[in-house]
Design a protein around this motif. Structure first.
Motif, PDB file in Angstrom:
ATOM      1  N   SER A 288      48.077  40.768  51.902  1.00  9.00           N
ATOM      2  CA  SER A 288      46.902  40.754  51.027  1.00  9.00           C
ATOM      3  C   SER A 288      46.449  42.174  50.714  1.00  9.00           C
ATOM      4  O   SER A 288      45.998  42.464  49.609  1.00  9.00           O
TER       5      SER A 288
ATOM      6  N   ASN B  59      37.401  44.000  45.256  1.00  9.22           N
ATOM      7  CA  ASN B  59      37.437  44.322  46.679  1.00  9.22           C
ATOM      8  C   ASN B  59      36.672  43.292  47.504  1.00  9.22           C
ATOM      9  O   ASN B  59      37.125  42.856  48.561  1.00  9.22           O
TER      10      ASN B  59
ATOM     11  N   ARG C 231      46.320  43.564  46.995  1.00  6.70           N
ATOM     12  CA  ARG C 231      45.038  44.066  46.498  1.00  6.70           C
ATOM     13  C   ARG C 231      45.230  45.404  45.805  1.00  6.70           C
ATOM     14  O   ARG C 231      44.769  45.627  44.694  1.00  6.70           O
TER      15      ARG C 231
ATOM     16  N   THR D 228      44.624  37.340  39.714  1.00  8.33           N
ATOM     17  CA  THR D 228      43.719  37.441  40.860  1.00  8.33           C
ATOM     18  C   THR D 228      43.485  36.061  41.479  1.00  8.33           C
ATOM     19  O   THR D 228      43.456  35.919  42.696  1.00  8.33           O
TER      20      THR D 228
ATOM     21  N   ILE E  92      38.549  39.987  47.815  1.00  7.10           N
ATOM     22  CA  ILE E  92      39.664  40.088  48.752  1.00  7.10           C
ATOM     23  C   ILE E  92      39.150  40.220  50.179  1.00  7.10           C
ATOM     24  O   ILE E  92      39.704  39.627  51.108  1.00  7.10           O
TER      25      ILE E  92
END
Lengths: 848, 246
Positions: A497, A721, A501, A256, A724
Motif C-alpha cells: 500500500s 494520504n 500510494r 484510487t 490511505i
C-alpha cells in the motif's frame, strides 16, 4: 425463561467477553467495516458521477479537437447526427487576464461558448440573468478572479488584446475536460463571437475546440460514438460520451478506488486469518468436551450444531457491528474529488452494501470452520482419555486435506467479491490471487528461511541463547507458522500500500518533494524571448530552463504510417501508453541532457549532431520503438523526421520543461514554435511583480506561480494520504488481531514452556530474553518474506491493474520494519507478562 | 541437605480454608534416597512443591544445603534450582520442539556459565549414560515413553544436582521400563552422590529407597520397609540392604 441444556451449554460457551470471542468478533468487525465502508462510498461516488455527467458536459456527446473544426468537418458531423439534434460550440484555453485599471492579473480557464450552451445542467450566475443577456464584449468570472482583480460590476478586464466588461460571477457551470494543472484555474466565460478579438486563438496555447450535441429523446449517445469514433479519430477529432467527462480525473479517482478496494479486501482477508486461528483455538479447547459427549452417546451433529451456532452468533454480532463501522468510516473518507462540480458525497449505507457486508461477515467465518467440523466428525471418543498432544497432532494431520479445499473455496469467494467490486475479470483474478496466494507464498518463504536458520544454528554462526532460540523456532512444529504467515501477509499488504500510494501520487503529478522551479511561463513567442530573459535577470531568477515547444502528430514509425483508428475507444482507458501513437506531441530540441535525466539505452548526441531523437524510456516501450528506429512527425503539414539514438529516464517531478521526445538540432529548429520556461524567484512579492510585467507587456503569455498551485495540490495530496492512512489503520488493526490470536493459540504451550524453564532454574530475565529473541526472529522472518512478496505483487498490480509507474520508498520500509518490531515485541511481552507471573507449580500440577 | 521446619500449608476454597500440610518436619542428609508415599490427596505433591522451592508455605522454613529459601524471591530460588536441584516429572515435561540433546542441555544454557560446545559434550555424555546416544537429535514426539523419561533423567542430572526430586517417575511407564528407570536413578544417586527424594504410590518403587516416609493427614512419618520389618522380626540386630533388583 428456563433454557434447555443445549441452550445452557451454548450460553456458557459464547462468552463474548472472553479473549477468544473478542478477537473473533473484532476480526469480523474490522474486515466487514472496511469492505462495506469502501463499497458504499464507491457506489455513491459512481452514481454521483453518472448522475452529474450530462450536466458536467452540458451535452450528450462532444466532438473534441485541438484544432479549429473546418467547415467540411462541421458539415460531416451534421450529416451523421439524427434529425432534431442540436449543436453548439465551445472553445477552452488557459489565459492570463488583468484588471485594466489596477493591473492585477489572474490565470483563468477561459470558455468561449456558443448559443444554446449548456444543453443540460445550468449555468448559474450572479446576477441571475447575467449569462442569458451576455454580449460579445462581456465576460463572466469565477468569484475568486473578481476578488483577486478587485473588480466591480462594469469594470474592464483585459483578456488578450481586448477588454471585456465584467458582467457577473459564475456560481455553477459544467466542467472543463482539460484536467491536470489546467483544472486548477478558475473559470471565465465569454461569447464565442468575442473570441477572435482577443488574439488568443492560436496553436500551442493548449486550446480545445468542442462541438457539443444534444440528441433527441430515445437516441443512445453510445451508439453514435461506437459507429463514428474511428472515422473521426482519423481527422484528429475525438468523440466523448457524457460519461467520460473529466476522464483524467475519473481515471485517477477509479484507480484510487480500485486501490482502496484492494486495501479493504486485504483488511478483510487478514481478519479471515485471525478468524481461522481463533476457530481452531476454540475447537482445540473443546476437544475433550466433544469426546466426552460422544462417550456419553451424543452424535457428532450434536457437537457440530453447538459449535456452528456459537460461530454464527459471534459472526452476526461482528457483522452488525462491522456494518456500523463501515458507515462511520465514510465520515473519515474525505471527498476525494476536491471538486465543487460533483455533488457532495454524503456518508450512507445502501441496502446492497449492508446485505453484502452481513453475508461475507457470516459466510466466510462459517466457511473457515469446515476443517473444524470435519475434525469433530472424525473425533474418536477415546480422545477423552488421550493427552492433549496426541489430540492436537491428529487434528493437524486430518485438517490439512480439508484446508486445501477451503483455500480453493475462499479463493473463489474473494474472486467473486473482487469481480463485483471491479467488474473486470482480469483485475478480479489478480486481486484475489494476490490476497489468497500471498499467505501461501509467505509460508514458502518462511520454510526456506527456516532451513537457513537451522543451518546457521548448526554451523555455530550464532552462539548461546540466540542460537538456541533460532534453532528452536526453525524446527517443524515450532507453532510459529500461522503467526508468521499472518503477520507476514499484513506487512506485505502494508508495504504494498505504501508503494502504490507513492505511485498514485506520481500519477497525479504531485510528487513535489524535488520541486525546484516555482514559476512556469508558457506560450512565449520567439520575439518575446529576449524580454523574458532580461526580466529573469532583473529579478535574479534561478534555475532557469527555457525550451522551444513544437506541436506535432506522429505520422510514421520506420516509414510505416500510424493507424489512427488504433486509439483506445474508452477515454477512461486512454492513458499515455494507449495513446502513444495517436496523441498530439509537444516536441522540443536541445543540446544537453538535464542532470535529472539518465540514459537508459544508447548514447546522447554531440552538439553538432543533426536530427537525432531521444525518447523517454517507458514511452519508447509503449510506442514499440528502440534505438535505431526512425520517427516522422507532421508539423502543420510539414514532415520532420529523425533517428532514435537513445532512450532516457525522465524525472517528471522536478518541474523543468520535460518532454517525452526531444530532438538534437536540425530540421526541427526551423519549425514554428513557442517557448516554455521554468525558474525560481524566492519572494512572493517579486513573483507577483514579475507576473504583472509580463502579462502587461505580452498578454498572450500564460504564467503560473507554482507556489499557489502547490497549496491546492497539497490539499489533494493530503486527502489521498488520509484515505490511505485510514485504510492502513484498518490493515494494521487486522494484523494486530492476527498477532494476538496467534499468541493466544500458543498460550498453552508457552505456559508449559515457561513453567519448565522456571523449574530448571531460569529467572524472569532469561525468560524475557528468549521471548524477546523469538519476537525479533518472528519479525525478521515475516518482514523478509513480505518485502520480497510486496515487490512482486506491486509489479503485477501497478502494471496490470492500476497501469501506473511505481516508485519503491525504501526509507518507509525501514519505518515499517521498526514499527512492526515494536508492535510484535510489545504483543509478546504483554503475553509473557501474564504467563511469567504464574507460579510454575500451579501450571504443572494442573496438567498432571 | 534438605530441612523442612514446622511447615503449614492450606488452600482457600469456597467452603473455607483446606489444610494440606500440618506442622510438617523433615530432615534429609546428603546422599540419602527417600521415598514419600501416601494416599491420593494426602499432600505429597504440595510437599514436593514446597521442598523444591516451587511453592511457599504459609508458615515454616525450608533449608536447602544449609541455605534458607522460604524468604527468597522467585528469581533467587530459580538460581538455586539451576545450581543444586534436579526435577523429574511423571509426564516427563520435555520441551516439545527441542530435541533430546537440547532438552538435556537446557539447564546449563540457562545458567549462562557454559559454552555451547561444553553443553553439547556434557549432554551427550549423559545421554550415553542413559543409553540414548543414538537418539540425541530426536524430538520428544519421536521417542517412546521410557526414552522420554530417560531424557528427563539426563536433564535432571546435568548440573550435578545436590538434590533431586522425582514425582511418580515411573507412573506413566510399564513395569519393565519402570525398573530400568529406578535402577538408573539408583546408579546415578550412588555415583554422583545426589540426595534423591521420590514421591510414589508404588511400594515396589519405594522399596528402592533407603528410607520411606508416609504422608498422612498433612503429616510425614517414618514408615518401616517390609524387608526391615521381616528382618527385625527374624534378625533384629542386622541392617537391611535397600537395593532391590528384579
Amino acid at each position: 425463561m428456563k433454557l434447555s441444556i443445549s441452550q445452557e451449554l451454548l450460553k456458557k460457551n459464547i462468552n463474548i467477553f472472553s479473549f477468544s470471542s473478542f478477537t473473533f468478533i473484532f476480526s469480523i468487525v474490522i474486515g466487514v467495516g472496511s469492505v462495506t465502508g469502501i463499497n458504499s462510498y464507491k457506489n455513491s461516488l459512481k452514481n454521483s458521477i453518472l448522475k452529474e455527467s450530462k450536466t458536467l458536459m452540458g451535452a450528450d456527446i462532444s466532438f473534441d479537437s485541438s484544432r479549429k473544426l473546418t467547415k467540411a468537418q462541421i458539415s460531416e458531423i451534421h450529416k451523421i447526427l439524427p434529425k432534431d439534434s442540436n449543436s453548439t460550440s465551445t472553445v477552452q484555453f488557459l489565459s492570463m487576464m488583468s484588471n485594466e485599471n489596477s493591473g492585477e492579473t489572474n490565470l483563468s480557464m477561459v470558455k468561449a461558448v456558443g448559443i444554446g450552451y449548456p444543453f443540460y445542467g445550468e449555468l448559474k450566475t450572479n446576477p441571475y440573468d447575467a449569462y442569458t443577456n451576455l454580449k460579445s464584449n462581456e465576460i463572466l468570472l469565477d468569484e475568486s478572479i473578481s476578488k483577486n482583480l478587485e473588480l466591480k460590476l462594469g469594470d474592464k478586464v483585459k483578456l488578450g488584446e481586448t477588454s471585456f466588461v465584467y458582467k457577473g460571477n459564475i456560481i455553477k457551470e459544467p466542467l472543463s475536460n482539460m484536467g491536470g494543472f489546467s483544472g486548477m484555474a478558475p473559470a471565465s466565460i465569454i461569447r464565442i463571437d468575442g473570441l477572435k478579438s482577443t488574439g488568443l486563438e492560436q496553436r500551442g496555447s493548449r486550446i480545445r475546440y468542442n462541438m457539443l450535441i444534444s440528441l433527441p429523446e430515445g437516441i443512445d449517445a453510445q451508439d453514435i460514438k461506437k459507429s463514428y469514433f474511428n472515422q473521426f479519430i482519423k481527422e484528429d477529432i475525438t468523440i466523448y460520451h457524457y460519461t467520460e467527462v473529466g476522464s483524467g480525473t475519473q481515471k485517477f479517482i477509479y484507480s484510487t478506488l480500485d486501490y482502496m478496494i484492494l486495501l479493504g479486501l486485504s483488511s478483510f482477508f487478514l481478519g479471515a486469518i485471525s478468524i481461522l486461528i481463533t476457530v481452531r483455538t476454540r475447537l482445540q479447547s473443546k476437544f475433550k468436551e466433544i469426546a466426552i459427549f460422544k462417550c456419553l452417546g451424543a452424535s457428532s451433529w450434536f457437537s457440530i450444531k453447538l459449535f456452528l451456532t456459537e460461530i454464527m452468533v459471534l459472526s452476526i454480532i461482528g457483522s452488525l457491528l462491522g456494518v456500523g463501522l463501515g458507515y462511520i468510516t465514510q465520515f473519515y473518507i474525505p471527498d476525494i474529488t476536491g471538486s465543487e462540480f460533483l455533488s457532495q458525497i454524503k456518508p450512507n449505507l445502501d441496502i446492497k452494501s449492508i446485505i453484502w457486508g452481513i453475508f461475507i461477515g457470516i459466510f466466510i467465518p462459517l466457511l473457515l470452520t469446515l476443517d473444524s467440523i470435519y475434525a469433530i466428525f472424525i473425533q474418536s471418543p477415546l480422545s477423552a482419555i488421550r493427552s492433549e498432544t496426541e489430540n492436537s497432532l491428529n487434528l493437524k494431520f486430518i485438517s490439512n486435506k480439508v484446508l486445501l479445499f477451503q483455500i480453493v473455496f475462499i479463493y473463489i469467494i474473494f474472486f467473486l467479491i473482487a469481480y463485483i467490486e471491479t467488474t473486470q475479470l482480469f483485475k478480479a483474478f489478480l486481486l484475489s490471487g494476490v490476497l489468497v496466494f500471498l499467505p501461501i507464498l509467505i509460508y514458502i518463504f518462511y520454510f526456506i528461511l527456516r532451513i537457513i536458520g537451522r543451518k546457521i544454528s548448526e554451523w555455530g554462526i550464532l552462539v548461546g541463547t540466540t542460537r538456541f532460540i533460532i534453532g528452536k523456532i526453525s524446527k517443524t512444529g515450532s507453532g510459529l507458522s500461522l503467526p508468521i504467515v499472518g503477520i507476514g501477509s499484513a506487512i506485505s499488504i502494508i508495504l504494498l500500500s505504501i508503494i502504490v500510494r507513492n505511485s498514485l501520487i506520481l500519477l497525479g503529478g504531485w510528487d513535489v518533494s524535488h520541486q525546484k522551479a516555482n514559476m512556469f511561463i508558457l506560450d512565449i513567442k520567439p520575439e518575446q524571448l529576449t524580454y523574458i530573459s532580461n526580466l529573469q535577470s532583473e529579478y535574479h531568477a534561478k534555475e532557469i530552463y527555457t525550451s522551444p515547444v513544437i506541436g506535432a502528430r506522429l505520422k510514421k514509425i520506420n516509414n510505416e504510417l500510424i493507424k489512427k483508428d488504433s486509439i483506445e475507444f474508452e477515454s477512461i482507458n486512454r492513458d499515455w501508453k494507449s495513446t502513444a501513437r495517436t496523441r498530439e506531441y509537444f516536441l522540443s530540441y536541445r543540446d544537453d541532457m538535464y542532470d535529472s535525466e539518465e540514459i537508459s539505452r544508447g548514447k546522447f548526441w554531440q552538439k553538432n549532431s543533426k536530427n537525432e531523437i531521444s525518447v523517454e524510456k517507458d514511452f519508447a516501450k509503449a510506442l514499440g520503438v528502440n534505438v535505431g528506429d526512425s520517427l516522422e512527425f507532421d508539423i502543420q503539414g510539414i514532415e520532420v523526421s529523425g533517428k532514435i539514438t537513445n532512450t532516457r529516464e525522465v524525472n517528471w517531478s522536478d518541474m523543468k520543461p520535460n518532454f517525452v521526445v526531444i530532438f538534437s538540432r536540425g530540421d526541427l529548429e526551423y519549425a514554428p514554435s513557442n517557448y516554455i520556461s521554468s525558474f525560481f524567484i524566492t519572494e512572493s512579492s517579486k513573483r507577483i511583480e514579475f507576473q504583472r510585467k509580463v502579462v502587461k507587456a505580452y498578454p498572450n503569455i500564460t504564467i503560473f506561480d507554482i507556489e499557489k498551485t502547490v497549496i491546492g495540490l497539497n490539499s489533494i495530496f493530503s486527502k489521498i494520504n488520509s484515505i490511505i492512512n485510514l485504510m492502513t489503520y484498518f490493515i494494521f488493526s487486522s494484523a494486530i488481531f492476527v498477532l494476538f490470536s496467534s499468541l493466544y493459540l500458543q498460550e498453552k504451550d508457552r505456559k508449559q514452556e515457561t513453567a519448565l524453564y522456571k523449574i530448571v532454574g531460569a529467572g524472569s530475565l532469561f525468560i524475557r530474553k528468549i521471548y524477546t529473541i523469538e519476537a525479533f526472529a518472528v519479525t525478521l522472518y515475516s518482514f523478509v518474506s513480505s518485502v520480497i512478496l510486496a515487490l512482486i505483487a506491486n509489479y503485477f498490480i501497478s502494471t496490470w491493474i492500476l497501469s501506473i509507474n511505481y516508485k519503491v520508498p525504501f526509507l518507509e520500509f525501514i519505518y515499517v520494519f521498526l514499527l512492526s518490531t515494536f508492535a510484535i515485541l510489545f504483543a509478546y511481552l504483554i503475553s509473557i507478562q501474564r504467563i511469567i507471573s504464574i507460579p510454575p507449580k500451579k501450571y504443572l500440577y494442573s496438567e498432571q | 541437605m534438605l530441612k523442612l521446619e514446622k511447615i503449614f500449608k492450606s488452600y482457600k476454597t469456597p467452603e473455607g480454608e483446606l489444610p494440606i500440610l500440618f506442622d510438617l518436619n523433615l530432615d534429609v542428609n546428603a546422599g540419602e534416597f527417600i521415598s514419600i508415599m501416601g494416599p491420593s490427596g494426602s499432600g505429597k505433591s504440595t510437599f514436593l512443591g514446597i521442598a523444591a522451592g516451587l511453592d511457599k508455605p504459609d508458615k515454616g522454613r525450608v533449608y536447602i544445603d544449609g541455605e534458607e529459601i522460604t524468604s527468597k524471591q522467585e528469581d533467587q530460588i530459580g538460581k538455586i534450582r539451576s545450581e543444586k536441584i534436579g526435577f523429574i516429572f511423571q509426564n516427563f515435561q520435555l520441551i516439545k520442539n527441542l530435541n533430546a540433546i537440547e532438552n538435556v542441555g537446557l539447564p546449563l544454557l540457562i545458567s549462562g556459565k557454559y559454552k555451547d560446545k561444553e553443553i553439547k559434550e556434557r549432554a551427550g555424555e549423559l545421554l550415553k549414560k542413559v543409553s540414548l546416544e543414538a537418539r540425541i537429535h530426536h524430538l520428544p514426539s519421536q521417542l517412546s515413553g521410557g526414552e522420554e523419561q530417560r531424557v528427563a533423567i539426563a536433564r535432571a542430572f546435568i548440573n550435578n544436582p545436590k538434590l533431586l526430586f522425582a514425582d511418580e517417575p515411573t507412573g506413566n511407564l510399564d513395569s519393565r521400563n519402570g525398573d530400568l528407570i529406578m535402577n538408573m536413578l539408583l546408579d546415578l544417586n550412588k555415583s554422583m552422590g545426589s540426595t534423591l527424594i521420590i514421591v510414589t504410590h508404588d511400594p515396589a518403587v519405594a522399596d528402592y529407597s533407603s528410607r520411606i516416609m508416609e504422608m498422612r493427614d498433612g503429616v510425614l512419618s517414618e514408615k518401616m520397609k517390609k524387608l526391615e520389618i521381616k528382618e527385625k522380626v527374624s534378625k533384629p540386630s542386622k541392617s537391611v540392604t535397600s537395593k532391590k533388583k528384579k
